[in-house]
Write a protein that holds these residues in place. Sequence first.
Motif, PDB file in Angstrom:
ATOM      1  N   THR A 104     -50.397  65.580  12.238  1.00 17.85           N
ATOM      2  CA  THR A 104     -49.266  66.434  12.588  1.00 17.85           C
ATOM      3  C   THR A 104     -48.408  66.773  11.381  1.00 17.85           C
ATOM      4  OG1 THR A 104     -49.223  65.434  14.784  1.00 17.85           O
ATOM      5  CG2 THR A 104     -47.276  66.662  14.122  1.00 17.85           C
ATOM      6  N   GLU A 105     -48.160  65.810  10.512  1.00 23.62           N
ATOM      7  CA  GLU A 105     -47.328  66.069   9.340  1.00 23.62           C
ATOM      8  C   GLU A 105     -48.015  67.012   8.363  1.00 23.62           C
ATOM      9  OE1 GLU A 105     -44.233  65.397   8.692  1.00 23.62           O
ATOM     10  OE2 GLU A 105     -44.000  64.395  10.608  1.00 23.62           O
ATOM     11  N   LYS A 244     -38.119  68.270  15.204  1.00 24.04           N
ATOM     12  CA  LYS A 244     -39.080  67.573  16.062  1.00 24.04           C
ATOM     13  C   LYS A 244     -38.959  66.068  15.832  1.00 24.04           C
ATOM     14  CE  LYS A 244     -42.472  71.314  16.295  1.00 24.04           C
ATOM     15  NZ  LYS A 244     -43.882  71.719  16.017  1.00 24.04           N
ATOM     16  N   GLU A 245     -39.196  65.333  16.890  1.00 20.03           N
ATOM     17  CA  GLU A 245     -39.060  63.875  16.845  1.00 20.03           C
ATOM     18  C   GLU A 245     -39.982  63.254  15.800  1.00 20.03           C
ATOM     19  OE1 GLU A 245     -37.724  60.053  17.958  1.00 20.03           O
ATOM     20  OE2 GLU A 245     -36.932  62.016  18.577  1.00 20.03           O
ATOM     21  N   ASN A 246     -41.221  63.731  15.708  1.00 16.27           N
ATOM     22  CA  ASN A 246     -42.159  63.117  14.762  1.00 16.27           C
ATOM     23  C   ASN A 246     -41.709  63.323  13.310  1.00 16.27           C
ATOM     24  OD1 ASN A 246     -43.263  65.917  15.599  1.00 16.27           O
ATOM     25  ND2 ASN A 246     -44.281  65.568  13.652  1.00 16.27           N
ATOM     26  N   ASP A 247     -41.086  64.475  13.016  1.00 14.83           N
ATOM     27  CA  ASP A 247     -40.580  64.710  11.664  1.00 14.83           C
ATOM     28  C   ASP A 247     -39.374  63.816  11.381  1.00 14.83           C
ATOM     29  OD1 ASP A 247     -42.449  66.739  11.058  1.00 14.83           O
ATOM     30  OD2 ASP A 247     -41.251  68.196  12.169  1.00 14.83           O
ATOM     31  N   TYR A 250     -40.692  60.390  10.605  1.00 18.33           N
ATOM     32  CA  TYR A 250     -41.340  60.354   9.287  1.00 18.33           C
ATOM     33  C   TYR A 250     -40.297  60.189   8.187  1.00 18.33           C
ATOM     34  CZ  TYR A 250     -44.545  61.601   5.500  1.00 18.33           C
ATOM     35  OH  TYR A 250     -45.312  61.580   4.355  1.00 18.33           O
TER      36      TYR A 250
END
Length: 315
Positions: A104-105, A244-247, A250
């Motif tokens: 995803t990143e 976004k939550e994943n960013d 990170y």
Amino acid sequence: MMNISNLNELLNTQITNKGSVSSVGGFALELKELKHGYAFFCQNEEDLDKALQQGAFAIISEKELAVKDKEVFYLKSKNLKNSLTRLLRFISEEKELCFLKLDTESLNFSKAFSLQKLQGDVCLDFNLLLKAKQKAIFCYDEESYLLQLGAYYERLPSSCFEILNHSSLFFTNLLCENSYFKNLHLPFIYAEIFAHFVAFFEQKKMPLHFDSNKLDFFNVCFINGKMELTEFGKSSRAFIIVFKENDFLYWQKACHDIKGFKSAKKNSLSCDFSYQTLNDLRKLKDFRYLLILLENREEFFNEFSAQQKEFSLFK
């Protein structure tokens, strides 16, 4: 050109009306893309008359359509998306397209490296793949979707790299694949991802093009003592905005040891500061870099810019 009998076999459809032509010159999913002699994937009956008027040689549909032109082939599909997928897989193999599986990143970087990002739906990706050049490269982060389009996919190769004197969080000096990258407009926390892409282009013997202005999944905004946005170089404090939550996770993990780095989320306990409204962020003082998870980019800039102008390191 494709023989309609071969097309029928490829799409796993049933001929419900045998027309007078033997082949089609192309394919269209939308009326605006339809040309004379094409096969048209008809998703609703309202488009049928227009498709016939525009010169479609074959109509493919899930529905039992009334035969309004006996000179045109009608092919009935059990599942239109499956038929589209079968066609796209054939085209992908014919054009020797390359599918690149990214996490995803890394997928966030596809635009900056001028790589084409898929949307994960054959209807949405139809024209992109149909018009692709020979051996074009397409990226996505879902294995199952990529395997629908091709027999295999590639991954970014490993890479040897060294970060040099990263005095700033937002610039990177990097040794990678025998090349020196000086003052990249790139946070050093993304150096490894950058290095993997460098190795990929080296492996493919393709020229490397990187445009940091196309990294649109985060913004770095510097603020003055009045908590107003200011230009780069006029302040030592900055907001790091992600959407976004994943960013957010990170950045939070990669920067947690950096002095003065803090994080803020709306109504959350999994960060340094919790806020209810953007105005609450004005009260915060104890930070040098403040990572913020936002829902609305425009509201943020309206709140913190007196001139309602965006100041970003990468613009």
